[in-house]
Design an enzyme around this catalytic site. Structure first.
Site, short mmCIF file in Angstrom:
data_model
loop_
_atom_site.label_atom_id
_atom_site.label_comp_id
_atom_site.label_asym_id
_atom_site.label_seq_id
_atom_site.Cartn_x
_atom_site.Cartn_y
_atom_site.Cartn_z
N CYS A 1 46.68 -38.62 34.41
CA CYS A 1 47.71 -38.54 35.45
C CYS A 1 47.25 -37.62 36.59
O CYS A 1 46.35 -37.99 37.33
CB CYS A 1 49.05 -38.11 34.84
SG CYS A 1 50.46 -38.51 35.88
N HIS B 1 49.65 -42.07 30.27
CA HIS B 1 49.63 -40.96 29.32
C HIS B 1 49.28 -41.45 27.91
O HIS B 1 50.16 -41.92 27.20
CB HIS B 1 50.99 -40.27 29.29
CG HIS B 1 51.29 -39.53 30.55
ND1 HIS B 1 50.93 -38.21 30.75
CD2 HIS B 1 51.86 -39.92 31.71
CE1 HIS B 1 51.29 -37.83 31.96
NE2 HIS B 1 51.86 -38.85 32.57
N GLU C 1 48.73 -39.73 25.39
CA GLU C 1 49.41 -38.88 24.39
C GLU C 1 50.85 -39.31 24.17
O GLU C 1 51.51 -38.82 23.28
CB GLU C 1 49.32 -37.40 24.82
CG GLU C 1 50.22 -36.96 25.97
CD GLU C 1 49.73 -37.32 27.37
OE1 GLU C 1 48.84 -38.18 27.49
OE2 GLU C 1 50.28 -36.76 28.34
#
Lengths: 189, 250
Positions: free
Chosen positions: A72, A170, A172
């Site tokens: 990001c 993202h 994660e």
């Protein structure tokens, strides 16, 4: 050691757990890191201010050729500047980060990522897999586009330049698919 | 193409999932992390945690919960309910939540919306709007829906979007708890008037209700009891939606 750069806002526990990296903003760690993950959350200006004390070290390390994964804002700061606000990007990739227009300005949710280049970090992940996005700005296509995503037209959702990877989504937060990407980066050499 | 999102809401009190009607007869119904994990395995796109009870030690309980959730699940989650302190919001994000939402506090102090979104990012700043239809318009209600401010909900949505909100979580008080479908007019009105994502909430009873919300333009649709009680899973809803031409992550 994988240095996971701490910008004081983002939660890094998933990345830490999956890659075995060390959350740090310490110059000593960054100088010795074998790989760097930069998971930026916040604003362009804020993140640049936060990491200012280690800025030159980071740029040196990224340019030295060690694997870098920017997530990001960690992708966006590789560029020269951003429409989001003042602050000098790292200037490793040329161009200015732009704000979405003509669409909902927060591109938020699960969207598909199309691979243009087969990257080691995407190994074992089917093309057009869904990843989680949450951003209002996107990076220009200045020749390093490795992945693209359709949001009323395709934008650059991932770049690759030598050992430098930048992804707008993202991993994660992208369930098992994202964990696979992080593991892939973790075993890169 | 961006997928439409199916979102599960969990009411939390004292770090536990609770069930209750209108804050009455609240019952403990399990560990939030266990339930969240079940939702993830069933294809949920996102989870919203609503802390419904302000208690003295709430800050610590909430931060422990956020840390546990973040370490156990790897899909996005949002935390809100009674938040009024910027440092608390930063700490929730810091501990692993993706977004925070505020409701009453935003109405009372609209000037904080810009500060929050500057600090944690606009995309991470969700404004929840509880709207009630009466006298020909949707009115903003606060304090868990108990106080009618008289403000126009659509105008309020436009205002918070211009102040830096990244997303709206729009609950219809009229349809909430009825399981008879989302408030389609409210959703359509809001979607047509703001350029940020709108999550529909209140009234989900089955897959057709989600289809209705998405056809009205919602970006996501939220439900609590149908998921909690296991009447439908996210995958059930998504299969139905895909058959009806809605782009979902399956």
């Amino acid at each position: 050691m994988i240095a996971i750069i701490d910008t004081g806002t983002a939660n890094l526990s998933t990345i830490e757990r999956v890659t075995g990296g060390k959350i740090t903003s310490n110059q000593y760690d960054i100088e010795r890191a074998e790989k760097i993950i930069f998971p930026g959350v916040g604003s362009f200006t804020y993140v640049l201010e936060t990491i200012n004390p280690v800025r030159d070290t980071l740029i040196d390390r990224i340019r030295s050729g060690i694997p870098y994964l920017g997530i990001c804002l960690g992708l966006e700061i590789l560029f020269d500047s951003s429409e989001e606000g003042p602050g000098k990007g790292f200037g490793i990739i040329p161009g200015r980060v732009r704000k979405f227009s003509g669409v909902k300005t927060t591109h938020m949710g699960w969207n598909q990522v199309r691979n243009i280049i087969d990257l080691p970090i995407m190994q074992g992940i089917p093309d057009n897999s869904f990843f989680y996005f949450m951003h209002s700005y996107y990076v220009p296509d200045t020749g390093y586009r490795a992945m693209e995503t359709d949001y009323m037209g395709y934008f650059t959702s991932g770049i690759a330049y030598e050992n430098i990877y930048g992804i707008q989504f993202h991993p994660e937060k992208s369930g098992d698919t994202g964990i696979r990407l992080l593991k892939n980066f973790g075993v890169l050499s | 193409m961006l997928a439409k999102r199916i979102i599960a809401a969990l009411d939390i009190a004292g770090g536990r999932v609770v069930k209750g009607v209108n804050f009455q007869n609240i019952q403990d119904s399990g560990d939030p992390v266990d339930l969240a994990k079940r939702y993830v395995s069933e294809g949920m796109d996102e989870i919203v945690f609503l802390d419904i009870m302000a208690t003295a030690d709430r800050r610590k309980i909430l931060s422990d919960l956020v840390k546990r959730v973040a370490s156990e699940i790897s899909i996005p989650f949002t935390v809100g309910g009674g938040l009024s302190d910027l440092d608390d919001m930063v700490s929730i994000i810091r501990n692993g939540a993706d977004k925070i939402f505020i409701n009453t506090y935003a109405v009372k102090h609209p000037e904080v919306i810009g500060k929050i979104s500057d600090r944690i990012g606009s995309a991470n700043t969700v404004i929840a709007i509880d709207a009630m239809y009466s006298n020909g318009k949707y009115r903003v209600c606060i304090n868990g829906g108990s106080i009618d401010t008289g403000m126009d909900a659509i105008e309020w949505g436009k205002t918070v979007a211009s102040l830096g909100a990244g997303e709206l979580l729009v609950t219809s008080i009229n349809t909430d708890g009825t399981m008879s479908g989302f408030d389609i007019n409210l959703i359509r009105d809001m979607v047509e008037n703001v350029d940020i994502p709108v999550i529909a909430s209140g009234g989900a009873g089955g897959p057709g209700d989600f289809l209705g919300a998405f056809n009205a333009g919602a970006d996501g649709a939220l439900a609590a009891s149908i998921f909690h009680r296991g009447i439908y899973s996210a995958v059930d809803i998504k299969k139905y939606l895909r058959e009806h031409g809605i782009n979902v992550r399956l």
